[in-house]
Design an enzyme around this catalytic site. Structure first.
Site, PDB file in Angstrom:
ATOM      1  N   GLU A 203      76.541  41.929 -15.352  1.00  0.00           N
ATOM      2  CA  GLU A 203      76.601  40.489 -15.643  1.00  0.00           C
ATOM      3  C   GLU A 203      75.865  39.791 -14.508  1.00  0.00           C
ATOM      4  OE1 GLU A 203      78.849  40.378 -19.240  1.00  0.00           O
ATOM      5  OE2 GLU A 203      77.659  38.919 -18.154  1.00  0.00           O
ATOM      6  N   CYS A 237      77.165  31.131 -12.815  1.00  0.00           N
ATOM      7  CA  CYS A 237      75.987  31.775 -13.432  1.00  0.00           C
ATOM      8  C   CYS A 237      75.525  31.017 -14.661  1.00  0.00           C
ATOM      9  CB  CYS A 237      76.339  33.197 -13.831  1.00  0.00           C
ATOM     10  SG  CYS A 237      77.731  33.262 -14.992  1.00  0.00           S
TER      11      CYS A 237
HETATM   12  N1  LIG Z   1      76.774  36.881 -15.545  1.00  0.00           N
HETATM   13  C1  LIG Z   1      77.943  36.582 -14.994  1.00  0.00           C
HETATM   14  O1  LIG Z   1      79.014  36.652 -15.628  1.00  0.00           O
HETATM   15  C2  LIG Z   1      77.970  36.135 -13.562  1.00  0.00           C
HETATM   16  C3  LIG Z   1      79.134  35.541 -13.075  1.00  0.00           C
HETATM   17  C4  LIG Z   1      79.160  35.121 -11.729  1.00  0.00           C
HETATM   18  C5  LIG Z   1      78.049  35.292 -10.910  1.00  0.00           C
HETATM   19  N2  LIG Z   1      76.935  35.874 -11.427  1.00  0.00           N
HETATM   20  C6  LIG Z   1      75.747  36.056 -10.582  1.00  0.00           C
HETATM   21  O2  LIG Z   1      76.123  36.573  -9.293  1.00  0.00           O
HETATM   22  C7  LIG Z   1      75.206  36.081  -8.292  1.00  0.00           C
HETATM   23  C8  LIG Z   1      75.977  35.398  -7.171  1.00  0.00           C
HETATM   24  O3  LIG Z   1      76.965  36.291  -6.676  1.00  0.00           O
HETATM   25  P1  LIG Z   1      76.714  37.057  -5.279  1.00  0.00           P
HETATM   26  O4  LIG Z   1      75.923  36.206  -4.362  1.00  0.00           O
HETATM   27  O5  LIG Z   1      78.050  37.573  -4.857  1.00  0.00           O
HETATM   28  O6  LIG Z   1      75.804  38.296  -5.760  1.00  0.00           O
HETATM   29  P2  LIG Z   1      75.413  39.594  -4.892  1.00  0.00           P
HETATM   30  O7  LIG Z   1      74.587  40.414  -5.788  1.00  0.00           O
HETATM   31  O8  LIG Z   1      74.914  39.187  -3.571  1.00  0.00           O
HETATM   32  O9  LIG Z   1      76.829  40.357  -4.640  1.00  0.00           O
HETATM   33  C9  LIG Z   1      77.639  40.707  -5.742  1.00  0.00           C
HETATM   34  C10 LIG Z   1      78.608  41.821  -5.288  1.00  0.00           C
HETATM   35  O10 LIG Z   1      77.842  43.008  -5.027  1.00  0.00           O
HETATM   36  C11 LIG Z   1      78.185  43.519  -3.753  1.00  0.00           C
HETATM   37  N3  LIG Z   1      76.985  44.224  -3.242  1.00  0.00           N
HETATM   38  C12 LIG Z   1      75.950  43.692  -2.550  1.00  0.00           C
HETATM   39  N4  LIG Z   1      75.039  44.638  -2.258  1.00  0.00           N
HETATM   40  C13 LIG Z   1      75.526  45.807  -2.780  1.00  0.00           C
HETATM   41  C14 LIG Z   1      75.067  47.158  -2.817  1.00  0.00           C
HETATM   42  N5  LIG Z   1      73.887  47.515  -2.242  1.00  0.00           N
HETATM   43  N6  LIG Z   1      75.829  48.108  -3.432  1.00  0.00           N
HETATM   44  C15 LIG Z   1      77.006  47.759  -4.020  1.00  0.00           C
HETATM   45  N7  LIG Z   1      77.507  46.486  -4.028  1.00  0.00           N
HETATM   46  C16 LIG Z   1      76.760  45.548  -3.413  1.00  0.00           C
HETATM   47  C17 LIG Z   1      78.550  42.285  -2.941  1.00  0.00           C
HETATM   48  O11 LIG Z   1      79.377  42.640  -1.842  1.00  0.00           O
HETATM   49  C18 LIG Z   1      79.322  41.472  -3.989  1.00  0.00           C
HETATM   50  O12 LIG Z   1      80.661  41.909  -4.058  1.00  0.00           O
HETATM   51  C19 LIG Z   1      74.321  35.080  -9.018  1.00  0.00           C
HETATM   52  O13 LIG Z   1      73.110  35.698  -9.384  1.00  0.00           O
HETATM   53  C20 LIG Z   1      75.135  34.720 -10.250  1.00  0.00           C
HETATM   54  O14 LIG Z   1      74.338  34.240 -11.310  1.00  0.00           O
HETATM   55  C21 LIG Z   1      76.866  36.302 -12.728  1.00  0.00           C
HETATM   56  N1  LIG Z   2      82.650  36.310 -16.802  1.00  0.00           N
HETATM   57  C1  LIG Z   2      82.642  34.959 -16.826  1.00  0.00           C
HETATM   58  C2  LIG Z   2      81.875  34.288 -15.871  1.00  0.00           C
HETATM   59  C3  LIG Z   2      81.779  32.869 -15.809  1.00  0.00           C
HETATM   60  C4  LIG Z   2      81.109  32.190 -14.850  1.00  0.00           C
HETATM   61  C5  LIG Z   2      80.448  32.814 -13.733  1.00  0.00           C
HETATM   62  O1  LIG Z   2      79.904  32.257 -12.805  1.00  0.00           O
HETATM   63  C6  LIG Z   2      83.471  34.323 -17.895  1.00  0.00           C
HETATM   64  O2  LIG Z   2      83.446  33.126 -18.094  1.00  0.00           O
HETATM   65  O3  LIG Z   2      84.175  35.112 -18.572  1.00  0.00           O
END
Ligand SMILES: NC(=O)c1ccc[n+]([C@@H]2O[C@H](COP(=O)([O-])OP(=O)(O)OC[C@H]3O[C@@H](n4cnc5c(N)ncnc54)[C@H](O)[C@@H]3O)[C@@H](O)[C@H]2O)c1
Ligand SMILES: N/C(=C/C=C\C=O)C(=O)O
Length: 437
Positions: A203, A237
């Site tokens: 995600e 996100c």
């Molecule tokens: N699609 C969705 O449902 C959703 C929801 C929330 C956030 N996001 C996305 O997440 C991002 C923001 O979150 P973030 O800054 O925590 O993302 P990130 O990728 O920096 O980190 C996400 C997780 O991965 C871990 N991580 C980092 N490097 C790693 C590695 N090499 N191996 C294993 N784990 C590792 C981090 O510690 C953290 O727990 C944005 O791109 C946002 O759009 C997506």
């Molecule tokens: N997984 C979900 C993410 C929502 C927002 C993330 O930034 C959800 O709504 O179930």
């Protein structure tokens, strides 16, 4: 030298016990920039202990009936609900989000999710076929892959991504990975998991467009699009970061949108009237600001927010990671601000002429997570929604979540989906059994 206040020190939770760690990381209060907590800096050793605890718990938990597991999930929802205020305060303090958002969205959504899945696991069906000519009956069963709640079933291990995250995702006894995060990290996790052929649910990020047609109801569209752009400091996100407005209403929309954005109150997270709190870290704040600097260098207009309006904060919070919601116009589709996920309180507003043009431009980025379409023409919303490259399309609304249906994105926004059917299929293995009678 003032005595240093005893810092909150968190511990890992492994095999049903809270365990100290050999080393710790400082965790900062986003609203002040001060260290307020220490979290374990875990590594391979802690991951090994967590995998061992899970291995020991799996036979007992996976053989429990859906009814028993449903009861446990409902009990978890009850506990979350009873501790709602304490959890909301903790989440607001740790993440920088407003207490109001934590109280009304994050913690209630967690309760809702537990209750929803506690109910859904009681209603799954399986398939069955018959070969009468061979006297055979075939049916499928699903067996849990992951683990649920008793000791060892949920293990919480703190640390950094590269250190403890990599130890987890590359562990040979971790059969599947449900990852939520950025695309670059997902690429790394995919590489690490490939040798073990692990099942992946990814995600990832988005560069979510709003398509606002001339027959949109601006009374509803403007406040909702302010919220979809700046809720949780834009650190969702699903937030809108590209707003396409049909030319005939562009000036009217822009006037109303900037006025409403300036009313979006930035305050300390504990202020119940604040609409927006602090960004998650100093590094992330600087990253978001760098995009606005680049937009200025490209000749774009910054209509409000960063570098235009003044941020008023109490003295103690002036070292916090705050910035104002920012609106950028006169920016090219090729700009990094229109192509890359900023994940902050920054949105770009640009005009368009035709439906065909705006669909092509909305689809012209590598992401495909979410979109909103604003029009009172029902034929148009259905037609446009079907053509948008997004896993989630809200029309004349935003962020109404339906857990029954798939959640997730396409292209660089992820792999797989979450939701009742999709999560059930991801977290189980299916088996076909043939019985000759
Ligand atoms: N699609 C969705 O449902 C959703 C929801 C929330 C956030 N996001 C996305 O997440 C991002 C923001 O979150 P973030 O800054 O925590 O993302 P990130 O990728 O920096 O980190 C996400 C997780 O991965 C871990 N991580 C980092 N490097 C790693 C590695 N090499 N191996 C294993 N784990 C590792 C981090 O510690 C953290 O727990 C944005 O791109 C946002 O759009 C997506
Ligand atoms: N997984 C979900 C993410 C929502 C927002 C993330 O930034 C959800 O709504 O179930």
């Amino acid at each position: 030298m003032a005595a240093s206040r005893a810092l909150l020190t968190l511990e890992n939770f492994i095999g049903g016990k809270f365990l100290p760690c050999n080393s710790y990381l400082d965790s900062y209060d986003p609203s002040t920039g001060e260290v307020y907590c220490r979290v374990p800096d875990s590594g391979k050793e802690e991951i090994e202990a967590a995998v061992e605890a899970a291995r020991a718990a799996f036979p007992g938990w996976s053989s429990r009936s859906p009814q028993e597991r449903s009861q446990v999930l409902h009990q978890l929802a009850d506990l979350l609900e009873q501790s709602l205020e304490e959890l909301a305060q903790a989440e607001s303090k740790d993440q920088g989000k407003t207490i109001t958002l934590a109280r009304t969205m994050d913690i209630p959504r967690s309760v809702q999710n537990f209750r929803f899945f506690a109910s859904s696991i009681l209603h799954h069906t399986s398939e069955c076929t018959q070969m009468d000519h061979l006297g055979c009956l075939h049916y499928t069963v699903r067996a849990p892959v992951g683990i649920g709640v008793p000791a060892g079933v949920v293990n919480i291990v703190f640390g950094t991504g590269p250190r403890v995250g990599e130890a987890l995702v590359s562990h040979p006894e971790v059969p599947l990975i449900s990852f939520t995060g950025s695309q670059p990290t997902a690429e790394r996790i995919t590489q690490l998991s490939a040798p073990h052929c692990k099942k992946l649910s990814l995600e990832l990020g988005g560069k979510n467009p709003a398509l606002i047609f001339e027959d949109a109801n601006l009374e509803e569209c403007v406040p909702t699009t302010v919220r979809s752009s700046f809720a949780n400091q834009g650190e969702i996100c699903l937030c809108t970061s590209r707003i396409f407005v049909q030319k005939s209403i562009y000036n009217e929309f822009l006037k109303r949108f900037v006025e409403a954005t300036r009313m979006w109150k930035v305050g300390i997270p504990s202020d119940p009237s604040a609409n927006m709190g602090a960004l998650i870290s100093k590094a992330h704040l600087e990253k978001v600001r760098s995009y606005i600097k680049r937009a200025r260098m490209e000749g774009a207009q910054i209509l409000c927010g960063e570098g235009v309006d003044k941020l008023n904060l109490p003295p103690r919070n002036q070292t916090g990671y705050f910035m104002l919601p920012t609106v950028i116009t006169d920016i090219k589709d090729e700009s990094c601000c229109m192509k890359e996920e900023i994940f902050g309180p920054v949105t770009c507003v640009v005009p368009f002429d035709s439906e065909e043009e705006v669909i092509q431009r909305a689809n012209s980025v590598k992401y495909g997570l979410a979109a909103t379409v604003w029009s009172s023409n029902v034929g148009r919303v259905h037609r446009v929604a079907k053509r948008l490259q997004a896993g989630l399309v809200w029309t004349n609304c935003w962020l109404i979540r339906e857990l029954n249906l798939p959640f997730g994105g396409m292209k660089s926004s992820g792999v797989g989906r979450e939701g009742v059917k999709d999560s059930y299929e991801f977290f189980t293995e299916i088996k076909t059994i043939t019985v000759k009678h």
